[in-house]
Design a protein around this motif. Structure first.
Motif, PDB file in Angstrom:
ATOM      1  N   ALA A 130       0.848  -1.197   0.000  1.00  0.00           N
ATOM      2  CA  ALA A 130       0.000   0.000   0.000  1.00  0.00           C
ATOM      3  C   ALA A 130       0.881   1.243   0.000  1.00  0.00           C
ATOM      4  N   HIS A 131       0.517   2.216  -0.820  1.00  0.00           N
ATOM      5  CA  HIS A 131       1.254   3.476  -0.930  1.00  0.00           C
ATOM      6  C   HIS A 131       0.277   4.526  -1.443  1.00  0.00           C
ATOM      7  N   PHE A 132      -0.270   5.319  -0.521  1.00  0.00           N
ATOM      8  CA  PHE A 132      -1.294   6.287  -0.915  1.00  0.00           C
ATOM      9  C   PHE A 132      -1.207   7.547  -0.053  1.00  0.00           C
ATOM     10  N   ILE A 133      -1.702   8.647  -0.596  1.00  0.00           N
ATOM     11  CA  ILE A 133      -1.763   9.913   0.130  1.00  0.00           C
ATOM     12  C   ILE A 133      -2.840   9.797   1.198  1.00  0.00           C
ATOM     13  N   GLN A 134      -2.481  10.151   2.431  1.00  0.00           N
ATOM     14  CA  GLN A 134      -3.429  10.076   3.533  1.00  0.00           C
ATOM     15  C   GLN A 134      -4.002  11.434   3.892  1.00  0.00           C
ATOM     16  N   GLU A 135      -3.195  12.499   3.790  1.00  0.00           N
ATOM     17  CA  GLU A 135      -3.669  13.811   4.208  1.00  0.00           C
ATOM     18  C   GLU A 135      -3.130  14.901   3.300  1.00  0.00           C
ATOM     19  N   ILE A 136      -4.002  15.832   2.966  1.00  0.00           N
ATOM     20  CA  ILE A 136      -3.619  17.015   2.197  1.00  0.00           C
ATOM     21  C   ILE A 136      -4.031  18.229   3.014  1.00  0.00           C
ATOM     22  N   SER A 137      -3.125  19.183   3.116  1.00  0.00           N
ATOM     23  CA  SER A 137      -3.397  20.412   3.847  1.00  0.00           C
ATOM     24  C   SER A 137      -3.204  21.591   2.900  1.00  0.00           C
ATOM     25  N   GLY A 138      -4.179  22.479   2.872  1.00  0.00           N
ATOM     26  CA  GLY A 138      -4.093  23.681   2.059  1.00  0.00           C
ATOM     27  C   GLY A 138      -4.086  24.914   2.943  1.00  0.00           C
ATOM     28  N   LYS A 139      -3.112  25.793   2.703  1.00  0.00           N
ATOM     29  CA  LYS A 139      -3.010  27.029   3.481  1.00  0.00           C
ATOM     30  C   LYS A 139      -3.000  28.225   2.548  1.00  0.00           C
ATOM     31  N   ALA A 140      -3.576  29.319   3.023  1.00  0.00           N
ATOM     32  CA  ALA A 140      -3.537  30.594   2.311  1.00  0.00           C
ATOM     33  C   ALA A 140      -2.930  31.612   3.264  1.00  0.00           C
ATOM     34  N   ASN A 141      -1.796  32.172   2.881  1.00  0.00           N
ATOM     35  CA  ASN A 141      -1.068  33.133   3.715  1.00  0.00           C
ATOM     36  C   ASN A 141      -0.816  32.571   5.116  1.00  0.00           C
ATOM     37  N   GLY A 142      -0.524  31.272   5.196  1.00  0.00           N
ATOM     38  CA  GLY A 142      -0.204  30.624   6.461  1.00  0.00           C
ATOM     39  C   GLY A 142      -1.388  30.118   7.264  1.00  0.00           C
ATOM     40  N   SER A 143      -2.604  30.482   6.872  1.00  0.00           N
ATOM     41  CA  SER A 143      -3.803  30.018   7.587  1.00  0.00           C
ATOM     42  C   SER A 143      -4.421  28.841   6.847  1.00  0.00           C
TER      43      SER A 143
ATOM     44  N   VAL B 227      -6.945  26.497   5.163  1.00  0.00           N
ATOM     45  CA  VAL B 227      -8.253  26.677   4.538  1.00  0.00           C
ATOM     46  C   VAL B 227      -8.919  25.352   4.203  1.00  0.00           C
ATOM     47  N   ILE B 228      -8.141  24.260   4.169  1.00  0.00           N
ATOM     48  CA  ILE B 228      -8.719  22.935   3.878  1.00  0.00           C
ATOM     49  C   ILE B 228      -7.799  21.840   4.410  1.00  0.00           C
ATOM     50  N   VAL B 229      -8.416  20.760   4.884  1.00  0.00           N
ATOM     51  CA  VAL B 229      -7.714  19.520   5.220  1.00  0.00           C
ATOM     52  C   VAL B 229      -8.519  18.386   4.597  1.00  0.00           C
ATOM     53  N   VAL B 230      -7.840  17.514   3.872  1.00  0.00           N
ATOM     54  CA  VAL B 230      -8.489  16.402   3.193  1.00  0.00           C
ATOM     55  C   VAL B 230      -7.847  15.112   3.682  1.00  0.00           C
ATOM     56  N   HIS B 231      -8.669  14.125   4.028  1.00  0.00           N
ATOM     57  CA  HIS B 231      -8.181  12.808   4.430  1.00  0.00           C
ATOM     58  C   HIS B 231      -8.593  11.808   3.361  1.00  0.00           C
ATOM     59  N   TRP B 232      -7.595  11.143   2.783  1.00  0.00           N
ATOM     60  CA  TRP B 232      -7.849  10.165   1.733  1.00  0.00           C
ATOM     61  C   TRP B 232      -7.437   8.770   2.191  1.00  0.00           C
ATOM     62  N   GLY B 233      -7.927   7.786   1.488  1.00  0.00           N
ATOM     63  CA  GLY B 233      -7.568   6.396   1.729  1.00  0.00           C
ATOM     64  C   GLY B 233      -7.100   5.760   0.436  1.00  0.00           C
ATOM     65  N   PRO B 234      -6.978   4.439   0.421  1.00  0.00           N
ATOM     66  CA  PRO B 234      -6.437   3.746  -0.747  1.00  0.00           C
ATOM     67  C   PRO B 234      -7.368   3.702  -1.955  1.00  0.00           C
ATOM     68  N   ALA B 235      -8.615   4.135  -1.824  1.00  0.00           N
ATOM     69  CA  ALA B 235      -9.564   4.044  -2.942  1.00  0.00           C
ATOM     70  C   ALA B 235      -9.440   5.195  -3.939  1.00  0.00           C
ATOM     71  N   VAL B 236      -8.573   6.158  -3.690  1.00  0.00           N
ATOM     72  CA  VAL B 236      -8.403   7.294  -4.609  1.00  0.00           C
ATOM     73  C   VAL B 236      -7.475   6.876  -5.749  1.00  0.00           C
TER      74      VAL B 236
END
Length: 110
Positions: free
Chosen positions: A41-54, A56-65
């Motif tokens: 298994a090798h998959f992205i688990q978390e994505i974090s998006g920031k705007a000017n350091g704050s 704005v989004i956190v995404v949790h993924w699993g192996p089905a992506v």
């Protein structure tokens, strides 16, 4: 070299962020055709998006992506914001990429 391609455009106070991430996104269920062993298994688990350091989004993924996933999201912001996208996978790998928000006139699409 970053595995992330990212664009961010603003119109009327809304920033649209589009990102394409190069990643195998293996489930751990597929078998290697030559050996018959499971591909780890090798998959992205978390994505974090920031705007000017704050954040704005956190995404949790699993192996089905699917392989080389695409993500788009919007937040209230403006031209010149610095948008940073960071992913972490289940094997401890991390990648990050930043861009400056550009201006885009939405009504030109009509």
């Amino acid at each position: 070299m970053s595995t992330i391609k990212i664009r961010a455009k603003e119109s009327n106070g809304v920033v649209i962020v589009k990102a394409l991430m190069k990643h195998p996104m293996e489930t751990g269920k597929r078998k290697d055709k030559k050996t018959g062993d499971n591909i780890p298994a090798h998959f992205i688990q978390e994505i974090s998006g920031k705007a000017n350091g704050s954040q704005v989004i956190v995404v949790h993924w699993g192996p089905a992506v699917s392989k080389n996933p695409y993500l788009t999201f919007a937040y209230n912001g403006s031209k010149g914001d610095k948008v940073e996208l960071t992913w972490k996978d289940n094997q401890g790998n991390i990648d990050s990429k930043s861009v400056e928000v550009k201006w885009f006139k939405w009504d030109c699409l009509v």
